[in-house]
Design an enzyme around this catalytic site. Sequence first.
Site, PDB file in Angstrom:
ATOM      1  N   ASN A  12      48.082  49.991  53.251  1.00 30.62           N
ATOM      2  CA  ASN A  12      47.637  50.201  54.631  1.00 30.62           C
ATOM      3  C   ASN A  12      46.652  49.084  54.949  1.00 30.62           C
ATOM      4  O   ASN A  12      45.527  49.097  54.470  1.00 30.62           O
ATOM      5  CB  ASN A  12      46.966  51.580  54.738  1.00 30.62           C
ATOM      6  CG  ASN A  12      46.339  51.807  56.096  1.00 30.62           C
ATOM      7  OD1 ASN A  12      46.539  51.019  57.030  1.00 30.62           O
ATOM      8  ND2 ASN A  12      45.583  52.891  56.218  1.00 30.62           N
ATOM      9  N   TRP A  13      47.113  48.138  55.748  1.00 29.57           N
ATOM     10  CA  TRP A  13      46.255  46.978  56.044  1.00 29.57           C
ATOM     11  C   TRP A  13      45.179  47.300  57.075  1.00 29.57           C
ATOM     12  O   TRP A  13      44.314  46.484  57.338  1.00 29.57           O
ATOM     13  CB  TRP A  13      47.121  45.801  56.526  1.00 29.57           C
ATOM     14  CG  TRP A  13      47.862  45.110  55.422  1.00 29.57           C
ATOM     15  CD1 TRP A  13      47.890  45.452  54.103  1.00 29.57           C
ATOM     16  CD2 TRP A  13      48.670  43.927  55.545  1.00 29.57           C
ATOM     17  NE1 TRP A  13      48.666  44.566  53.395  1.00 29.57           N
ATOM     18  CE2 TRP A  13      49.156  43.622  54.262  1.00 29.57           C
ATOM     19  CE3 TRP A  13      49.037  43.116  56.613  1.00 29.57           C
ATOM     20  CZ2 TRP A  13      49.990  42.523  54.010  1.00 29.57           C
ATOM     21  CZ3 TRP A  13      49.871  42.027  56.370  1.00 29.57           C
ATOM     22  CH2 TRP A  13      50.335  41.740  55.073  1.00 29.57           C
ATOM     23  N   LYS A  14      45.282  48.469  57.698  1.00 26.27           N
ATOM     24  CA  LYS A  14      44.307  48.860  58.730  1.00 26.27           C
ATOM     25  C   LYS A  14      44.218  47.748  59.795  1.00 26.27           C
ATOM     26  O   LYS A  14      45.218  47.072  60.033  1.00 26.27           O
ATOM     27  CB  LYS A  14      42.966  49.200  58.095  1.00 26.27           C
ATOM     28  CG  LYS A  14      43.131  50.211  56.954  1.00 26.27           C
ATOM     29  CD  LYS A  14      41.857  50.809  56.440  1.00 26.27           C
ATOM     30  CE  LYS A  14      42.166  51.797  55.329  1.00 26.27           C
ATOM     31  NZ  LYS A  14      40.995  52.496  54.842  1.00 26.27           N
ATOM     32  N   HIS A  99      45.792  59.515  59.586  1.00 29.92           N
ATOM     33  CA  HIS A  99      44.787  58.910  58.705  1.00 29.92           C
ATOM     34  C   HIS A  99      43.398  59.368  59.148  1.00 29.92           C
ATOM     35  O   HIS A  99      43.141  59.527  60.345  1.00 29.92           O
ATOM     36  CB  HIS A  99      44.894  57.383  58.766  1.00 29.92           C
ATOM     37  CG  HIS A  99      44.090  56.713  57.702  1.00 29.92           C
ATOM     38  ND1 HIS A  99      42.729  56.574  57.793  1.00 29.92           N
ATOM     39  CD2 HIS A  99      44.446  56.187  56.502  1.00 29.92           C
ATOM     40  CE1 HIS A  99      42.283  55.970  56.692  1.00 29.92           C
ATOM     41  NE2 HIS A  99      43.304  55.736  55.895  1.00 29.92           N
ATOM     42  N   GLU A 101      40.729  57.868  59.492  1.00 28.66           N
ATOM     43  CA  GLU A 101      40.066  56.978  60.463  1.00 28.66           C
ATOM     44  C   GLU A 101      40.547  57.270  61.884  1.00 28.66           C
ATOM     45  O   GLU A 101      39.790  57.137  62.843  1.00 28.66           O
ATOM     46  CB  GLU A 101      40.297  55.511  60.062  1.00 28.66           C
ATOM     47  CG  GLU A 101      39.439  55.149  58.851  1.00 28.66           C
ATOM     48  CD  GLU A 101      40.021  54.081  57.944  1.00 28.66           C
ATOM     49  OE1 GLU A 101      40.950  53.371  58.346  1.00 28.66           O
ATOM     50  OE2 GLU A 101      39.526  53.983  56.796  1.00 28.66           O
ATOM     51  N   GLU A 169      43.864  61.756  50.788  1.00 34.54           N
ATOM     52  CA  GLU A 169      42.830  60.726  50.813  1.00 34.54           C
ATOM     53  C   GLU A 169      41.474  61.376  51.075  1.00 34.54           C
ATOM     54  O   GLU A 169      41.148  61.673  52.243  1.00 34.54           O
ATOM     55  CB  GLU A 169      43.110  59.706  51.921  1.00 34.54           C
ATOM     56  CG  GLU A 169      44.421  58.973  51.762  1.00 34.54           C
ATOM     57  CD  GLU A 169      44.397  57.614  52.455  1.00 34.54           C
ATOM     58  OE1 GLU A 169      44.643  56.617  51.774  1.00 34.54           O
ATOM     59  OE2 GLU A 169      44.117  57.561  53.658  1.00 34.54           O
ATOM     60  N   GLY A 175      37.316  53.290  50.909  1.00 35.75           N
ATOM     61  CA  GLY A 175      36.516  52.092  51.111  1.00 35.75           C
ATOM     62  C   GLY A 175      35.137  52.140  50.476  1.00 35.75           C
ATOM     63  O   GLY A 175      34.277  51.311  50.777  1.00 35.75           O
ATOM     64  N   SER A 214      40.111  54.019  47.425  1.00 35.07           N
ATOM     65  CA  SER A 214      39.556  53.112  46.410  1.00 35.07           C
ATOM     66  C   SER A 214      40.474  52.896  45.209  1.00 35.07           C
ATOM     67  O   SER A 214      40.001  52.705  44.086  1.00 35.07           O
ATOM     68  CB  SER A 214      38.176  53.594  45.942  1.00 35.07           C
ATOM     69  OG  SER A 214      37.260  53.567  47.035  1.00 35.07           O
ATOM     70  N   GLY A 235      44.271  50.776  50.548  1.00 38.15           N
ATOM     71  CA  GLY A 235      43.684  50.047  51.667  1.00 38.15           C
ATOM     72  C   GLY A 235      43.320  48.629  51.252  1.00 38.15           C
ATOM     73  O   GLY A 235      44.176  47.745  51.155  1.00 38.15           O
ATOM     74  N   GLY A 236      42.050  48.420  50.973  1.00 40.01           N
ATOM     75  CA  GLY A 236      41.525  47.078  50.711  1.00 40.01           C
ATOM     76  C   GLY A 236      42.331  46.264  49.708  1.00 40.01           C
ATOM     77  O   GLY A 236      42.604  45.071  49.926  1.00 40.01           O
TER      78      GLY A 236
HETATM   79  P1  13P Z   1      40.764  51.895  50.390  1.00 39.86           P
HETATM   80  O1  13P Z   1      41.850  51.688  49.360  1.00 39.86           O
HETATM   81  O2  13P Z   1      40.250  50.617  50.982  1.00 39.86           O
HETATM   82  O3  13P Z   1      39.689  52.812  49.876  1.00 39.86           O
HETATM   83  O4  13P Z   1      41.454  52.655  51.635  1.00 39.86           O
HETATM   84  C1  13P Z   1      42.229  53.770  51.376  1.00 39.86           C
HETATM   85  C2  13P Z   1      42.939  54.142  52.619  1.00 39.86           C
HETATM   86  O5  13P Z   1      42.341  54.581  53.586  1.00 39.86           O
HETATM   87  C3  13P Z   1      44.397  53.918  52.673  1.00 39.86           C
HETATM   88  O6  13P Z   1      44.970  54.541  53.767  1.00 39.86           O
END
Ligand code: 13P
Length: 254
Positions: A12-14, A99, A101, A169, A175, A214, A235-236
């Site tokens: 997920n590149w957000k 998600h 967010e 999640e 993050g 994470s 994510g990251g």
């Molecule tokens: P991180 O891997 O950056 O913690 O993000 C997880 C996430 O929200 C994937 O959707």
Amino acid sequence: MTPDIKPLVAGNWKMNGARDQLDQLALMSRGLDDELAAKVESAVCPPATLIYVATTLSEDTPLIVGAQDCHAEASGAHTGDISAEMIADCLGELCIVGHSERRTDHGETDASVLAKTVACWRAGLTAIVCIGETEAQYDAGEAEAVLSRQLAASVPDGAKETNTIIAYEPVWAIGTGKTPSPDDIASIHALLRDRLVERFGGPGERMRILYGGSVKPGNAAEILSILNVDGALVGGASLKAEDFLAICEVYRDV
Ligand code: 13P
């Protein structure tokens, strides 16, 4: 891992990535040889601006492209939104819905997440439905109740392994570099599996339950080996091909 379930590592590149980030996507698709692709499915969900060029670049490779959100309607006066049909038109195959967010930043509710999941199915997309407890809920011992409620209310009747993937999640692990203990992940995923089987029977046994929060190359092997953890939503660490591929590589020799 769960016997007989092919895992999925989804990035997920957000809200990250201009066109030059597609170099990483090209490296990812090149790193997925047939042997690895036979063991694990891999997907990237870039920002909407990059979906079509990403699907073009990854055509004829094992890398699947998805989106990060969709509107529940197919079209209409919804400025700034994109529909599941538009994602399918760009040859996307997956869509993340609910998600945390989006639940936080855009006030999405379980009911709106359910409607978006139905929209994904209508357009032929597989929905990745996200659920997760906050740190306060975790500390108060409410995680299981919160997750059971979110799962029941965000996932529509008719969910099955070919149209729905669940992503657990924990909000406090996103993050932050923090993750639940392997025992905690195991017990939450077992609970989610039980709830899915209670409600959906056989399809509930076969639906993938991803862990997200994470995940990185250094902890992926431990997390992905846990029973009922059928892959990761990353994510990251999904922004760099080297890290994303290192997470996929966990499955090569299992
Ligand atoms: P991180 O891997 O950056 O913690 O993000 C997880 C996430 O929200 C994937 O959707």
